[in-house]
Design an enzyme around this catalytic site. Structure first.
Site, PDB file in Angstrom:
ATOM      1  N   ALA A 121      87.409  13.158 -19.209  1.00 27.52           N
ATOM      2  CA  ALA A 121      86.897  12.632 -18.180  1.00 27.52           C
ATOM      3  C   ALA A 121      86.137  11.286 -18.623  1.00 27.52           C
ATOM      4  CB  ALA A 121      85.451  14.066 -17.849  1.00 27.52           C
ATOM      5  N   GLY A 176      88.857  17.021 -19.805  1.00 29.88           N
ATOM      6  CA  GLY A 176      88.638  16.776 -18.486  1.00 29.88           C
ATOM      7  C   GLY A 176      90.762  16.909 -18.479  1.00 29.88           C
ATOM      8  N   GLU A 222      92.462  20.270 -18.222  1.00 35.43           N
ATOM      9  CA  GLU A 222      92.116  20.636 -17.124  1.00 35.43           C
ATOM     10  C   GLU A 222      92.844  20.432 -16.229  1.00 35.43           C
ATOM     11  OE1 GLU A 222      88.273  19.613 -17.258  1.00 35.43           O
ATOM     12  OE2 GLU A 222      86.945  21.619 -16.721  1.00 35.43           O
ATOM     13  N   GLU A 251      84.676  19.806 -24.823  1.00 35.63           N
ATOM     14  CA  GLU A 251      82.516  19.793 -24.008  1.00 35.63           C
ATOM     15  C   GLU A 251      81.041  19.499 -24.249  1.00 35.63           C
ATOM     16  OE1 GLU A 251      85.474  20.342 -22.504  1.00 35.63           O
ATOM     17  OE2 GLU A 251      85.963  19.795 -21.178  1.00 35.63           O
TER      18      GLU A 251
HETATM   19  N1  T1G Z   1      86.031   8.957 -22.226  1.00 32.11           N
HETATM   20  C1  T1G Z   1      85.273   7.392 -22.358  1.00 32.11           C
HETATM   21  N2  T1G Z   1      85.535   6.862 -23.575  1.00 32.11           N
HETATM   22  C2  T1G Z   1      86.802   7.017 -24.301  1.00 32.11           C
HETATM   23  C3  T1G Z   1      86.834   8.768 -24.975  1.00 32.11           C
HETATM   24  C4  T1G Z   1      86.246   9.820 -23.255  1.00 32.11           C
HETATM   25  N3  T1G Z   1      86.400  10.510 -22.553  1.00 32.11           N
HETATM   26  N4  T1G Z   1      87.400   8.771 -25.622  1.00 32.11           N
HETATM   27  C5  T1G Z   1      87.573   7.643 -26.595  1.00 32.11           C
HETATM   28  N5  T1G Z   1      86.836   7.177 -25.849  1.00 32.11           N
HETATM   29  C6  T1G Z   1      86.853   5.840 -26.725  1.00 32.11           C
HETATM   30  C7  T1G Z   1      85.881   5.716 -27.724  1.00 32.11           C
HETATM   31  O1  T1G Z   1      84.412   5.571 -27.235  1.00 32.11           O
HETATM   32  C8  T1G Z   1      86.300   4.698 -28.158  1.00 32.11           C
HETATM   33  O2  T1G Z   1      86.609   3.326 -28.130  1.00 32.11           O
HETATM   34  C9  T1G Z   1      88.319   4.559 -28.128  1.00 32.11           C
HETATM   35  O3  T1G Z   1      88.342   5.252 -26.766  1.00 32.11           O
HETATM   36  C10 T1G Z   1      88.792   5.704 -29.102  1.00 32.11           C
HETATM   37  O4  T1G Z   1      88.423   6.505 -28.972  1.00 32.11           O
HETATM   38  C11 T1G Z   1      85.136  17.132 -16.343  1.00 32.11           C
HETATM   39  C12 T1G Z   1      83.121  17.152 -18.634  1.00 32.11           C
HETATM   40  C13 T1G Z   1      90.981  11.099 -27.717  1.00 32.11           C
HETATM   41  C14 T1G Z   1      90.685  12.097 -30.779  1.00 32.11           C
HETATM   42  O5  T1G Z   1      85.462  15.175 -25.699  1.00 32.11           O
HETATM   43  O6  T1G Z   1      87.693  12.637 -29.257  1.00 32.11           O
HETATM   44  O7  T1G Z   1      86.252  15.921 -19.750  1.00 32.11           O
HETATM   45  O8  T1G Z   1      84.779   1.973 -29.801  1.00 32.11           O
HETATM   46  O9  T1G Z   1      88.018   5.768 -31.778  1.00 32.11           O
HETATM   47  O10 T1G Z   1      89.414   8.390 -33.224  1.00 32.11           O
HETATM   48  O11 T1G Z   1      85.377  19.187 -18.015  1.00 32.11           O
HETATM   49  O12 T1G Z   1      88.239   9.702 -28.792  1.00 32.11           O
HETATM   50  O13 T1G Z   1      87.299   1.392 -28.970  1.00 32.11           O
HETATM   51  O14 T1G Z   1      85.044   1.212 -27.298  1.00 32.11           O
HETATM   52  O15 T1G Z   1      87.385   8.300 -30.796  1.00 32.11           O
HETATM   53  O16 T1G Z   1      91.583   7.579 -32.270  1.00 32.11           O
HETATM   54  C15 T1G Z   1      86.097  15.511 -23.369  1.00 32.11           C
HETATM   55  C16 T1G Z   1      86.856  12.338 -26.331  1.00 32.11           C
HETATM   56  C17 T1G Z   1      85.302  14.315 -22.547  1.00 32.11           C
HETATM   57  C18 T1G Z   1      86.859  13.508 -26.243  1.00 32.11           C
HETATM   58  C19 T1G Z   1      91.140   9.546 -29.620  1.00 32.11           C
HETATM   59  N6  T1G Z   1      86.577  14.846 -23.784  1.00 32.11           N
HETATM   60  N7  T1G Z   1      88.042  11.543 -27.838  1.00 32.11           N
HETATM   61  O17 T1G Z   1      90.215  10.104 -31.439  1.00 32.11           O
HETATM   62  O18 T1G Z   1      90.184   7.014 -31.214  1.00 32.11           O
HETATM   63  S1  T1G Z   1      84.472  15.381 -21.103  1.00 32.11           S
HETATM   64  C20 T1G Z   1      86.431  14.187 -25.261  1.00 32.11           C
HETATM   65  C21 T1G Z   1      87.920  11.833 -28.326  1.00 32.11           C
HETATM   66  C22 T1G Z   1      85.274  16.185 -19.617  1.00 32.11           C
HETATM   67  C23 T1G Z   1      85.140  17.284 -17.844  1.00 32.11           C
HETATM   68  C24 T1G Z   1      84.475  17.255 -19.377  1.00 32.11           C
HETATM   69  C25 T1G Z   1      88.821  11.359 -28.900  1.00 32.11           C
HETATM   70  C26 T1G Z   1      89.872  11.092 -29.710  1.00 32.11           C
HETATM   71  P1  T1G Z   1      85.869   1.759 -28.232  1.00 32.11           P
HETATM   72  P2  T1G Z   1      88.678   7.219 -30.776  1.00 32.11           P
HETATM   73  P3  T1G Z   1      90.014   8.448 -31.787  1.00 32.11           P
END
Ligand code: T1G
Length: 700
Positions: A63, A103, A106, A126
């Site tokens: 998400a 997400g 999911e 999450e």
């Molecule tokens: N939402 C918004 N921005 C995100 C994002 C996300 N999910 N993931 C990454 N970014 C942005 C990050 O802030 C950065 O921005 C850029 O993308 C590159 O990220 C309903 C509630 C995918 C392994 O927890 O683990 O789904 O600094 O530097 O090192 O059940 O990003 O460039 O402006 O980390 O190559 C669950 C979180 C969400 C995954 C890539 N998902 N992301 O790593 O790049 S909650 C996560 C990561 C959810 C549902 C629930 C990593 C990555 P900027 P980065 P990276």
């Protein structure tokens, strides 16, 4: 991007492509456009099946986390999209590369089948955000991979690889060729043999091995591993509901517990750290294309515990290391430290013998500065003494090639003084690792007055290469972390003089969430270390109360764990309350004229944290830290502060700076101006009704 979802048809197969850089997060635009694409798919009589695939470097990574602070979610929210995919009237296959996370996984589980290339990763992280999978993940994953695997993945938040995903049932096919082509071939095979569509919401969980004991085991597990965290307990409840209730009823529990997590201070703190840890690389007024110096060879001067720990970070990143010592005996001892550290990891099964041998092959040793003349980066990690460090830097200045970065691992000394004893102060920087250096994620990158931009940029990139959390800080005594930790310990010590036992003070700190109490920390690092740290401080407070206990223990030779007695007595690493400590504290208090009194737990934690926060405000206004979030990242990566507190400055914003300010003033009335004069920035923000976070945004 208003239409990030594209629809095309190839060989009677709909290819639905999401294109929402950088990580295809399921923003409102993506959800809305994907919903329309599924409608188009359902009504498209020319197609027999569909493929959901993503452009760019990864499948959907979750998400859109930035949406969580702007509730309520704009419809369609994610669970609705997942169900719509599953309800589609023809088979839909998820084609995955990069990481299907949160997400993203999911959504993939809403699809009827899943295929991926071998390098793909799958996870429900999450919990690292203080959340639980809130788009049916807690219900679908147990149906796909079983309750135990689902709990392991959701409670750890760690992704698994494609092979593991295939073996546990998440993945139906691993694609060896081009993902889209392979997915098309896989869809054709499904259509040819008419594989029945699997809709997870309609199947029951395989309850083999699922029992009350299983859930209680996991509750006991998280009581230790995730002490104090809110979300893990809720995840277990959701999986229990998945086993015991209908899909619909259990989903209601997932939704309500998800919202409870989302609105919790814990999740706000952990989401703050997610972005703060990505913000630390953004240096104001430094153009993104600042040239980075190539770091291919690395040398470290000083083969003590720190030097060897630092060296291992580079070996682990496959960077050859030359370890320098003044004597062969010292060098041999250092190489043995590294070998033994690796051997310990092999014995615990964390490293293979082959990997250990590989890393050791990258390690060279020398007692001659000429051998490191070609190093791209040299880190000095010798004894914490300015005279010795200056000698080392003068030798490095003479031996190392032009353009080499010369770094010091000092934890307190003035980088500018060290830099100015070389002919190249612009190439000198501080790289302050935290013990144990090969394990602790934090790295304070200390910029000197003359440190050049490209050396700073190279150091920030190098930190990522060796998987450190590199935070840029300025020069002052103790930089950021230690400078703020000293007031925290100062108050902990003073309360001992006021009659509170060390054990109780530590218990209050641990109940608040700290990994260790302040007195356990000083005993671990060493009362001698803290004595010398303060002794090095030219502006140490001229106050007989200041670190009085530490000074007395140092004179008694009670250094802490290393000497078997410090504030506590030790049997091995087990701390035991020492009744003599209370007598020492009382005796010193009498001598100092400090009255003993009852102190509430609330005051105990306030005195320690607010002293730290006030110092943090001074650090911000002096420009030693760039942002409040940087300070939070330091304390949640190097000082055992729990992520669900978000760091000292986030915590202050959460409490409200007015309350912090007024409480500090109340301590000022009791204890005087020396330690309890509110920082001007704190006073200013209270007057302007602003937070540290808002100030940081305005001042970057
Ligand atoms: N939402 C918004 N921005 C995100 C994002 C996300 N999910 N993931 C990454 N970014 C942005 C990050 O802030 C950065 O921005 C850029 O993308 C590159 O990220 C309903 C509630 C995918 C392994 O927890 O683990 O789904 O600094 O530097 O090192 O059940 O990003 O460039 O402006 O980390 O190559 C669950 C979180 C969400 C995954 C890539 N998902 N992301 O790593 O790049 S909650 C996560 C990561 C959810 C549902 C629930 C990593 C990555 P900027 P980065 P990276």
């Amino acid at each position: 991007m208003l239409n990030p979802t594209h629809y095309q048809v190839i060989d009677q197969i709909a290819i639905i492509t999401i294109d929402n850089p950088p990580v295809n997060a399921m923003s409102f635009d993506v959800r809305q456009s994907l919903s329309k694409a599924i409608d188009q798919f359902n009504s498209d009589v020319s197609v027999k099946a569909g493929i959901l695939i993503c452009k760019g470097r990864t499948f959907i990574a979750g998400a859109d986390i930035s949406e969580f602070d702007h509730l309520p979610f704009k419809d369609p929210w994610l669970p609705e999209i997942v169900q719509k995919i599953e309800d589609a009237n023809k088979p839909i296959v998820a084609a995955i590369h990069g990481s299907a996370l949160g997400g993203g996984l999911e959504v993939a589980m809403g699809c009827h089948f899943r295929c991926a290339i071998e390098s793909a990763k799958f996870g429900l992280p999450e919990v690292t955000l203080g959340l639980l999978p809130g788009a049916t993940g807690t219900q679908r994953l147990p149906r796909l991979a079983g309750a135990k695997k689902a709990l392991d993945m959701m409670l750890s938040g760690k992704p698994i690889n494609a092979k593991d995903a295939f073996n546990c049932g998440i993945l139906d096919m691993i694609i060896e060729t081009d993902l889209q082509e392979g997915a098309i071939a896989f869809v054709k095979e499904i259509l040819d043999i008419q594989t029945p569509i699997k809709r997870l919401s309609q199947i029951n969980i395989n309850s083999n091995g699922v029992s009350t004991e299983l859930f209680n085991d996991y509750r006991n597990q998280i009581a230790k591993k995730s002490r104090g965290f809110f979300a893990p307990k809720q995840i277990i409840k959701c999986v229990e509901a998945a086993v015991e209730l209908s899909y619909e009823d259990a989903l209601k529990i997932e939704n309500s517990l998800f919202l409870e997590c989302l609105n919790s201070d814990h999740s706000k703190a952990q989401r703050h750290l997610f972005f703060a840890e990505r913000e630390i690389s953004n240096i104001p007024n430094k153009s993104k294309d600042t040239k980075i110096r190539e770091i291919n060879t690395f040398a470290i001067v000083g083969a003590g515990t720190m030097g060897c720990g630092i060296a291992m970070n580079f070996l682990n990143a496959n960077i050859p290391v030359t370890l320098m010592e003044v004597s062969q005996e010292g060098l041999d001892r250092g190489i043995d430290i590294i070998r033994n550290n690796y051997q310990a990891q092999v014995s615990k099964g964390r490293l293979s013998q082959e990997q250990m041998e590989h890393y050791l092959k990258l390690l060279n040793g020398s007692t001659d500065y000429a051998d490191i003349s070609n190093a791209d980066l040299v880190i000095e990690a010798v004894f914490e003494n300015m005279t010795i460090k200056k000698e080392v830097f003068q030798k490095l200045d003479g031996a190392c090639k032009p353009g080499a970065i010369l770094a010091t691992n000092t934890s307190t000394l003035d980088i500018n003084v060290i830099a100015n004893c070389t002919s190249r102060p612009e190439d000198v920087i501080g790289l302050h690792f935290f013990a144990p250096a090969n394990i602790m994620p934090l790295l304070e990158i200390v910029r000197g007055d003359k440190t050049s931009d490209d050396v700073i940029a190279t150091s920030l990139k190098m930190a990522k290469t060796i998987r450190k959390v590199g935070v840029l800080v300025g020069v002052c005594f103790g930089f950021v972390g230690n400078r703020m930790f000293l007031p925290y310990v100062r108050e902990a010590e003073h309360m001992m003089l006021e009659g509170v036992s060390a054990k109780h003070i530590d218990q209050v700190a641990c109940d608040w969430g700290m990994a260790m109490g302040p007195h356990a920390v000083t005993d671990l690092s060493g009362q001698d270390v803290f004595f010398k740290l303060n002794d090095e401080w030219e502006d140490q407070p001229d106050d007989p109360n200041y670190f009085r206990i530490c000074k007395v223990l140092f004179e008694m030779g009670r250094y802490g764990q290393k000497s078997g007695r410090g504030i506590f007595k030790y049997e091995g690493r087990t701390a035991i309350e020492d009744p003599e400590m209370a007598d020492i504290a009382r005796r010193e208090a009498d001598e100092l004229g400090i009255k003993q009194r009852e102190i509430s737990d609330n005051e105990i934690i306030e005195r320690m944290l607010y002293a730290m926060i006030n110092e943090g405000a001074l650090i911000l206004e002096q420009g030693i830290a760039l942002r409040a979030g940087d300070i939070d990242v330091i304390f949640c990566n190097g000082y055992g502060m729990p992520r669900y507190r978000g760091g000292p400055m986030f915590y202050a914003d959460l409490i409200g700076l007015k309350q912090v300010y007024e409480t500090i003033n109340s301590y000022r009335e009791r204890y005087g101006d020396r330690y309890w004069t509110p920082a001007p920035l704190l006073e200013q923000l209270v007057a302007e009704n602003k937070t540290f976070a808002e100030w940081s945004k305005e001042n970057i």
